[in-house]
Design a protein around this motif. Sequence first.
Motif, PDB file in Angstrom:
ATOM      1  N   LEU A  87       3.225  -1.490   4.055  1.00  0.00           N
ATOM      2  CA  LEU A  87       3.011  -0.058   3.849  1.00  0.00           C
ATOM      3  C   LEU A  87       4.308   0.593   3.396  1.00  0.00           C
ATOM      4  O   LEU A  87       5.373   0.333   3.962  1.00  0.00           O
ATOM      5  CB  LEU A  87       2.551   0.601   5.147  1.00  0.00           C
ATOM      6  N   PRO A 122       0.444   5.202   0.296  1.00  0.00           N
ATOM      7  CA  PRO A 122      -0.604   6.162   0.659  1.00  0.00           C
ATOM      8  C   PRO A 122      -0.491   7.499  -0.067  1.00  0.00           C
ATOM      9  O   PRO A 122      -0.870   8.543   0.491  1.00  0.00           O
ATOM     10  CB  PRO A 122      -0.402   6.313   2.170  1.00  0.00           C
ATOM     11  N   VAL A 167       0.848  -1.193   0.000  1.00  0.00           N
ATOM     12  CA  VAL A 167       0.000   0.000   0.000  1.00  0.00           C
ATOM     13  C   VAL A 167       0.884   1.244   0.000  1.00  0.00           C
ATOM     14  O   VAL A 167       1.742   1.417   0.873  1.00  0.00           O
ATOM     15  CB  VAL A 167      -0.936   0.020   1.222  1.00  0.00           C
ATOM     16  N   ASP A 220      -0.639  -0.882  -4.389  1.00  0.00           N
ATOM     17  CA  ASP A 220      -2.017  -0.428  -4.209  1.00  0.00           C
ATOM     18  C   ASP A 220      -1.965   1.012  -3.721  1.00  0.00           C
ATOM     19  O   ASP A 220      -1.713   1.269  -2.550  1.00  0.00           O
ATOM     20  CB  ASP A 220      -2.722  -1.336  -3.203  1.00  0.00           C
ATOM     21  N   ASN A 221      -2.171   1.977  -4.619  1.00  0.00           N
ATOM     22  CA  ASN A 221      -2.147   3.397  -4.246  1.00  0.00           C
ATOM     23  C   ASN A 221      -3.434   3.769  -3.523  1.00  0.00           C
ATOM     24  O   ASN A 221      -4.529   3.606  -4.068  1.00  0.00           O
ATOM     25  CB  ASN A 221      -1.962   4.281  -5.477  1.00  0.00           C
ATOM     26  N   ARG A 222      -3.284   4.242  -2.290  1.00  0.00           N
ATOM     27  CA  ARG A 222      -4.430   4.671  -1.481  1.00  0.00           C
ATOM     28  C   ARG A 222      -4.167   6.083  -0.969  1.00  0.00           C
ATOM     29  O   ARG A 222      -3.912   6.297   0.213  1.00  0.00           O
ATOM     30  CB  ARG A 222      -4.616   3.734  -0.286  1.00  0.00           C
ATOM     31  N   GLY A 251      -4.230   5.636   3.498  1.00  0.00           N
ATOM     32  CA  GLY A 251      -3.565   4.382   3.163  1.00  0.00           C
ATOM     33  C   GLY A 251      -2.854   3.763   4.353  1.00  0.00           C
ATOM     34  O   GLY A 251      -2.852   2.539   4.534  1.00  0.00           O
ATOM     35  N   SER A 252      -2.245   4.605   5.183  1.00  0.00           N
ATOM     36  CA  SER A 252      -1.553   4.097   6.371  1.00  0.00           C
ATOM     37  C   SER A 252      -2.531   3.417   7.313  1.00  0.00           C
ATOM     38  O   SER A 252      -2.250   2.345   7.874  1.00  0.00           O
ATOM     39  CB  SER A 252      -0.845   5.247   7.095  1.00  0.00           C
TER      40      SER A 252
END
Length: 328
Positions: free
Chosen positions: A95, A41, A39, A70-72, A80-81
């Motif tokens: 992460l 973020p 991920v 996975d870009n959040r 994302g965090s």
Amino acid sequence: MKAFCAVRTRRIAAGIFLGLCAASASAQSGYPSRPIRLVVPWPPGQATDLSARLVAHKLSESLGQPLVVDNRPGAGGVIGSDAVAKSAPDGYTLLAGSSGPISINPIVQKVPYDPEQAFAPVSLIATVPYVLVANPAFPAAGIREFIASARANPDKYTFASSGTGATGHLVAEFFNSMAGIRATHVPYKGSVPAITDLLNGNVTYAFETLAATAGHVKSGRLKAYGISSARRNDALPEVAPVHESAELPGFEVVAWIGYLAPAGTPLQTRARLAAEVRKAVQAGDLRERYAALGMDPVSSSPEDLGALLKREHERYAAIVKKANIRID
């Protein structure tokens, strides 16, 4: 008979325990057996995203399983965090952590996680130095003259940042405090408008990333007074470290980027990943890409990253308290 039963019960319990340990070891020895979600973020193309992808590509090759990015993005890296903080601690969610959402945001605003409790460190993957830059019209020839001028004119000068509480903002506040400078902070919504106003002479100075400033320094559109890292950087070899040229011992600060896992992820798993990161950042092609991005390739053990995160939290907490920084 009772004694025999007690001994037999203990043996059965010991057998079950050893069986569970063997099963756990067997599971870990086969790690990873499926793709790992990484991920990020931040949106694609941001510094954390670029470095995380470069290392992920190397790890996909060495581990035999893909690291799927996975870009959040959102809320300065918090969304994302938080998603990773709530994930299963099985080694299959990582992460791409960095200074902002892990070391700084929890100090200056409310976030839904406690970084010390929510994450388990894996390894550093990069550090990002900052450069003290000003418009070429600023008369100071060197950093000592720069400091002398700022000290002699309290509150006359302004410094830009990409936003209140951003890493560059705190680096500048740290410098101002150590150098005995009083100047007015001008926050922007991102580095691009901050640097644009700096180029146009609307603000006096800023600490911005090496990647964002090197081109302008080389073209003569910005004047560099020092770099925030402990050593010179090949991208701007003529620019000395601030702690050296300004005689400010202890002023050695860089942004960090690293892999973290949800709290509870086994140390054996994290150590395996850290070992692969160590090999990845030694690759010549990755080091070339990092140099072009203004980053330094680094790695660490999980324990060393954990110690760094503790030191960073303490340092930024002190800076925030002294400068009375808060985001409502």
